[in-house]
Scaffold this motif. Structure first.
Motif, PDB file in Angstrom:
ATOM      1  N   LEU A 168     -50.240 -41.161  18.510  1.00 52.87           N
ATOM      2  CA  LEU A 168     -50.643 -41.156  19.914  1.00 52.87           C
ATOM      3  C   LEU A 168     -49.738 -40.332  20.813  1.00 52.87           C
ATOM      4  O   LEU A 168     -49.949 -40.294  22.025  1.00 52.87           O
ATOM      5  CB  LEU A 168     -50.685 -42.600  20.460  1.00 52.87           C
ATOM      6  CG  LEU A 168     -51.391 -43.648  19.608  1.00 52.87           C
ATOM      7  CD1 LEU A 168     -51.305 -45.005  20.297  1.00 52.87           C
ATOM      8  CD2 LEU A 168     -52.847 -43.274  19.354  1.00 52.87           C
ATOM      9  N   GLU A 169     -48.766 -39.652  20.238  1.00 55.04           N
ATOM     10  CA  GLU A 169     -47.733 -39.024  21.058  1.00 55.04           C
ATOM     11  C   GLU A 169     -48.306 -38.015  22.048  1.00 55.04           C
ATOM     12  O   GLU A 169     -47.888 -37.954  23.206  1.00 55.04           O
ATOM     13  CB  GLU A 169     -46.693 -38.346  20.160  1.00 55.04           C
ATOM     14  CG  GLU A 169     -45.481 -37.852  20.915  1.00 55.04           C
ATOM     15  CD  GLU A 169     -44.390 -37.339  19.986  1.00 55.04           C
ATOM     16  OE1 GLU A 169     -43.253 -37.183  20.454  1.00 55.04           O
ATOM     17  OE2 GLU A 169     -44.689 -37.093  18.792  1.00 55.04           O
ATOM     18  N   ARG A 170     -49.301 -37.207  21.631  1.00 55.30           N
ATOM     19  CA  ARG A 170     -49.819 -36.197  22.552  1.00 55.30           C
ATOM     20  C   ARG A 170     -50.659 -36.831  23.644  1.00 55.30           C
ATOM     21  O   ARG A 170     -50.856 -36.223  24.709  1.00 55.30           O
ATOM     22  CB  ARG A 170     -50.610 -35.146  21.794  1.00 55.30           C
ATOM     23  CG  ARG A 170     -51.794 -35.665  21.030  1.00 55.30           C
ATOM     24  CD  ARG A 170     -52.172 -34.698  19.929  1.00 55.30           C
ATOM     25  NE  ARG A 170     -53.308 -35.169  19.175  1.00 55.30           N
ATOM     26  CZ  ARG A 170     -53.227 -36.182  18.300  1.00 55.30           C
ATOM     27  NH1 ARG A 170     -52.093 -36.803  18.106  1.00 55.30           N
ATOM     28  NH2 ARG A 170     -54.293 -36.564  17.638  1.00 55.30           N
ATOM     29  N   PHE A 171     -51.191 -38.053  23.421  1.00 53.20           N
ATOM     30  CA  PHE A 171     -51.869 -38.766  24.501  1.00 53.20           C
ATOM     31  C   PHE A 171     -50.862 -39.221  25.555  1.00 53.20           C
ATOM     32  O   PHE A 171     -51.240 -39.497  26.702  1.00 53.20           O
ATOM     33  CB  PHE A 171     -52.600 -40.008  23.982  1.00 53.20           C
ATOM     34  CG  PHE A 171     -53.587 -39.735  22.885  1.00 53.20           C
ATOM     35  CD1 PHE A 171     -54.191 -38.493  22.755  1.00 53.20           C
ATOM     36  CD2 PHE A 171     -53.922 -40.724  21.976  1.00 53.20           C
ATOM     37  CE1 PHE A 171     -55.103 -38.241  21.744  1.00 53.20           C
ATOM     38  CE2 PHE A 171     -54.828 -40.489  20.961  1.00 53.20           C
ATOM     39  CZ  PHE A 171     -55.421 -39.244  20.841  1.00 53.20           C
ATOM     40  N   MET A 172     -49.598 -39.345  25.159  1.00 49.62           N
ATOM     41  CA  MET A 172     -48.581 -39.930  26.015  1.00 49.62           C
ATOM     42  C   MET A 172     -47.635 -38.877  26.587  1.00 49.62           C
ATOM     43  O   MET A 172     -46.527 -39.192  27.002  1.00 49.62           O
ATOM     44  CB  MET A 172     -47.812 -41.009  25.230  1.00 49.62           C
ATOM     45  CG  MET A 172     -48.728 -42.036  24.599  1.00 49.62           C
ATOM     46  SD  MET A 172     -47.914 -43.363  23.680  1.00 49.62           S
ATOM     47  CE  MET A 172     -47.376 -44.394  25.056  1.00 49.62           C
ATOM     48  N   ARG A 201     -46.926 -35.887  29.561  1.00 51.84           N
ATOM     49  CA  ARG A 201     -47.045 -35.999  31.015  1.00 51.84           C
ATOM     50  C   ARG A 201     -48.453 -35.644  31.503  1.00 51.84           C
ATOM     51  O   ARG A 201     -48.909 -36.165  32.522  1.00 51.84           O
ATOM     52  CB  ARG A 201     -46.015 -35.099  31.700  1.00 51.84           C
ATOM     53  CG  ARG A 201     -44.587 -35.618  31.556  1.00 51.84           C
ATOM     54  CD  ARG A 201     -43.632 -34.828  32.424  1.00 51.84           C
ATOM     55  NE  ARG A 201     -42.290 -35.379  32.340  1.00 51.84           N
ATOM     56  CZ  ARG A 201     -41.846 -36.398  33.062  1.00 51.84           C
ATOM     57  NH1 ARG A 201     -42.660 -36.970  33.931  1.00 51.84           N
ATOM     58  NH2 ARG A 201     -40.625 -36.840  32.929  1.00 51.84           N
ATOM     59  N   THR A 202     -49.106 -34.744  30.814  1.00 48.59           N
ATOM     60  CA  THR A 202     -50.474 -34.380  31.178  1.00 48.59           C
ATOM     61  C   THR A 202     -51.362 -34.511  29.948  1.00 48.59           C
ATOM     62  O   THR A 202     -50.877 -34.592  28.818  1.00 48.59           O
ATOM     63  CB  THR A 202     -50.555 -32.931  31.697  1.00 48.59           C
ATOM     64  OG1 THR A 202     -50.331 -32.014  30.609  1.00 48.59           O
ATOM     65  CG2 THR A 202     -49.518 -32.695  32.796  1.00 48.59           C
ATOM     66  N   MET A 203     -52.658 -34.488  30.185  1.00 48.25           N
ATOM     67  CA  MET A 203     -53.636 -34.570  29.110  1.00 48.25           C
ATOM     68  C   MET A 203     -54.168 -33.189  28.726  1.00 48.25           C
ATOM     69  O   MET A 203     -55.229 -33.078  28.122  1.00 48.25           O
ATOM     70  CB  MET A 203     -54.800 -35.481  29.526  1.00 48.25           C
ATOM     71  CG  MET A 203     -54.505 -36.957  29.430  1.00 48.25           C
ATOM     72  SD  MET A 203     -54.597 -37.556  27.722  1.00 48.25           S
ATOM     73  CE  MET A 203     -54.398 -39.322  27.963  1.00 48.25           C
ATOM     74  N   THR A 248     -39.626 -40.929  26.709  1.00 51.30           N
ATOM     75  CA  THR A 248     -40.418 -39.698  26.771  1.00 51.30           C
ATOM     76  C   THR A 248     -41.911 -39.976  26.664  1.00 51.30           C
ATOM     77  O   THR A 248     -42.722 -39.084  26.952  1.00 51.30           O
ATOM     78  CB  THR A 248     -40.015 -38.728  25.643  1.00 51.30           C
ATOM     79  OG1 THR A 248     -40.192 -39.378  24.377  1.00 51.30           O
ATOM     80  CG2 THR A 248     -38.562 -38.306  25.798  1.00 51.30           C
ATOM     81  N   LEU A 249     -42.273 -41.180  26.256  1.00 57.98           N
ATOM     82  CA  LEU A 249     -43.680 -41.543  26.159  1.00 57.98           C
ATOM     83  C   LEU A 249     -44.175 -42.020  27.523  1.00 57.98           C
ATOM     84  O   LEU A 249     -43.523 -42.816  28.185  1.00 57.98           O
ATOM     85  CB  LEU A 249     -43.891 -42.641  25.121  1.00 57.98           C
ATOM     86  CG  LEU A 249     -43.509 -42.304  23.679  1.00 57.98           C
ATOM     87  CD1 LEU A 249     -43.777 -43.507  22.779  1.00 57.98           C
ATOM     88  CD2 LEU A 249     -44.263 -41.086  23.173  1.00 57.98           C
ATOM     89  N   ASN A 250     -45.332 -41.533  27.915  1.00 53.62           N
ATOM     90  CA  ASN A 250     -45.934 -41.913  29.190  1.00 53.62           C
ATOM     91  C   ASN A 250     -47.153 -42.780  28.950  1.00 53.62           C
ATOM     92  O   ASN A 250     -47.970 -42.503  28.059  1.00 53.62           O
ATOM     93  CB  ASN A 250     -46.341 -40.658  29.976  1.00 53.62           C
ATOM     94  CG  ASN A 250     -45.153 -39.806  30.361  1.00 53.62           C
ATOM     95  OD1 ASN A 250     -44.520 -40.034  31.376  1.00 53.62           O
ATOM     96  ND2 ASN A 250     -44.843 -38.827  29.530  1.00 53.62           N
TER      97      ASN A 250
END
Length: 477
Positions: free
Chosen positions: A268-272, A274-276, A233-235
């Motif tokens: 860092l999860e919200r950095f990873m 699908r979108t920023m 789930t991490l991008n």
């Protein structure tokens, strides 16, 4: 809390109030959308005010996401911190990994204990004494990393970073599959990782051999691919390589895998995603905070139509992209961020921008020049002072207290972007209209010219006919 912002040379201030939550109290998580209040701007903060600091020391605003009263040594094993004389000095001092023993990292500039300052030596003694306490709390452990000088040395970080992240020493990972781990992630992601790893040269000393550089790049690729494979789930995002490189240089490959995994999930999860989109909104915490600490500077930035995205790289890399070559400073910043809430880099960015107000005001007042200045961080910023100011700012304005303002600023950003898009579309349509007019005008000139040529021809023929007639008439006479 000490009334002084900067401890004296022979003092190490630990700011004991940081971990001042009541025993057993559960510290609430950050709630970015919690509607606490509407906008209520107060006077700018005077960071050097003793009264302000004393007032803040009496408040019990949590600085961490989980209870600080939790025991630091959750496995009841007290870690062993080496004495100053025992610090690792093996290997070259070039900041790359030793192929024979990846757990031993090659020390940076201050690997030689002879270069440690008296404050650093004193802080190491404080750390060793604190860690020996079997009842040390998690808040106190975080305080050791957040306070002046941080953990000082990478030999200490290798011991305490996993403790901060609550990692078990017993779990060991199989390293056999790392050589082919890239086969388990999408190829386009892997190719982007290879490009970014190739640009990670600033993390390595210019004295490194090509073999050492290749070995570092190989391990850096493996450590990121392993986390991305384990957590699908991490991008991947550009800048993740800078954080991974810092973790790798401090922890080595095997321990670094778990440390990077934990940091990715917790910080860092919200950095990873699908979108920023969420990150783009969070950047406006800088504007919401500037509205309180330096409204004139905020007005200046808004007048040049500048968004706070100049801090995107600082936020998403924990300053690793900017200060990769200054490992002493960068590792100290990681000590600070690991002991702080995830949004703390934005608070640090805010106090840095406020600190540079004069420089910004003296810059040509347009978007391009201002953005360039803000994206170029000086090398001589007084970080120890700025870190204290960021911590104080967090206590005064925790994220949930200004989240409504952040949403408003982000909505203004979206509205402004729609205006820019509308203007761009109108400009495009106008260009197309002008092009059509030129085409139409060009088509109309062709028959006009043809008619002109016919008129000239007829007139010429008539003229010649009249001339011939008069000549003939004259001859007959």
């Amino acid at each position: 809390m000490s009334s002084k912002m900067e401890p004296e040379e022979n003092e190490i201030s630990l700011d004991s109030n940081v971990s001042g939550t009541s025993a057993g109290m559960s510290v609430p998580m950050e709630k970015h959308n919690l509607k606490v209040r509407r906008r209520n701007v107060i006077e700018p903060v005077n960071f050097s005010s003793n009264e302000e600091q004393n007032l803040e020391s009496e408040r019990d605003v949590p600085l961490v996401r989980m209870s600080d009263s939790t025991k630091a040594w959750y496995d009841n094993v007290i870690p062993q911190i080496p004495d100053i004389a025992d610090f690792s000095l093996s290997g070259k001092q070039n900041g790359v990994l030793n192929r024979e023993d990846d757990s031993n990292l090659l020390e940076h500039d201050f690997g030689d204990t002879e270069t440690l300052t008296s404050r650093e030596r004193m802080k190491i003694s404080v750390i060793r004494g604190s860690v020996a306490n079997p009842n040390l709390t998690l808040g106190e452990l975080k305080l050791l990393g957040c306070s002046s000088e941080g953990f000082v040395h990478d030999d200490i970080r290798r011991v305490l970073w996993p403790k901060l992240l609550r990692l078990s020493e017993e779990s060991r990972l199989s390293m056999d599959e790392l050589e082919t781990i890239h086969n388990h992630i999408p190829n386009e992601v892997y190719q982007q990782i290879l490009k970014d790893v190739a640009r990670s040269g600033s993390h390595i000393s210019e004295n490194a051999t090509q073999d050492e550089i290749d070995h570092f790049h190989e391990q850096l690729t493996q450590i990121m691919c392993w986390v991305l494979h384990k957590h699908s789930t991490l991008n991947y995002y550009q800048g993740y390589n800078d954080i991974a490189a810092t973790i790798l240089l401090v922890m080595g490959l095997e321990k670094g895998l778990r440390v990077l995994e934990s940091i990715s999930l917790e910080f860092l999860e919200r950095f990873m995603e699908r979108t920023m989109e969420k990150v783009n909104q969070e950047l406006f915490y800088i504007f919401a905070l500037l509205e309180r600490v330096h409204p004139t500077l905020l007005e200046h930035l808004e007048n040049v139509e500048l968004f706070p995205h100049f801090a995107l790289a600082e936020y998403t890399t924990w300053y690793a992209h900017k200060y990769a070559e200054n490992r002493k400073l960068l590792h100290r910043l990681f000590d600070y961020f690991l002991g702080s809430p995830p949004l703390m880099p934005l608070y640090l960015s805010t106090v840095i921008v406020a600190h540079r107000a004069t420089e910004i005001f003296n810059t040509t007042p347009d978007m391009g020049h201002t953005h360039k200045v803000l994206c170029t961080l000086p090398d001589d910023l007084p970080f120890e002072t700025l870190l204290l100011e960021a911590k104080l700012l967090y206590r005064q304005y925790p994220p949930e207290s200004i989240s409504n303002d952040v949403i408003e600023y982000d909505q203004k950003r979206k509205h402004k972007e729609q205006e820019w898009k509308a203007k761009a579309e109108a400009s495009r349509q106008e260009r197309e209209r002008q092009n059509q007019l030129r085409i139409v005008q060009s088509n109309r000139r062709i028959p006009y010219r043809i008619r002109s040529y016919k008129t000239i021809t007829v007139v010429t023929i008539l003229a010649l006919g009249l001339y011939a007639f008069f000549r003939t008439s004259s001859g007959l006479n």
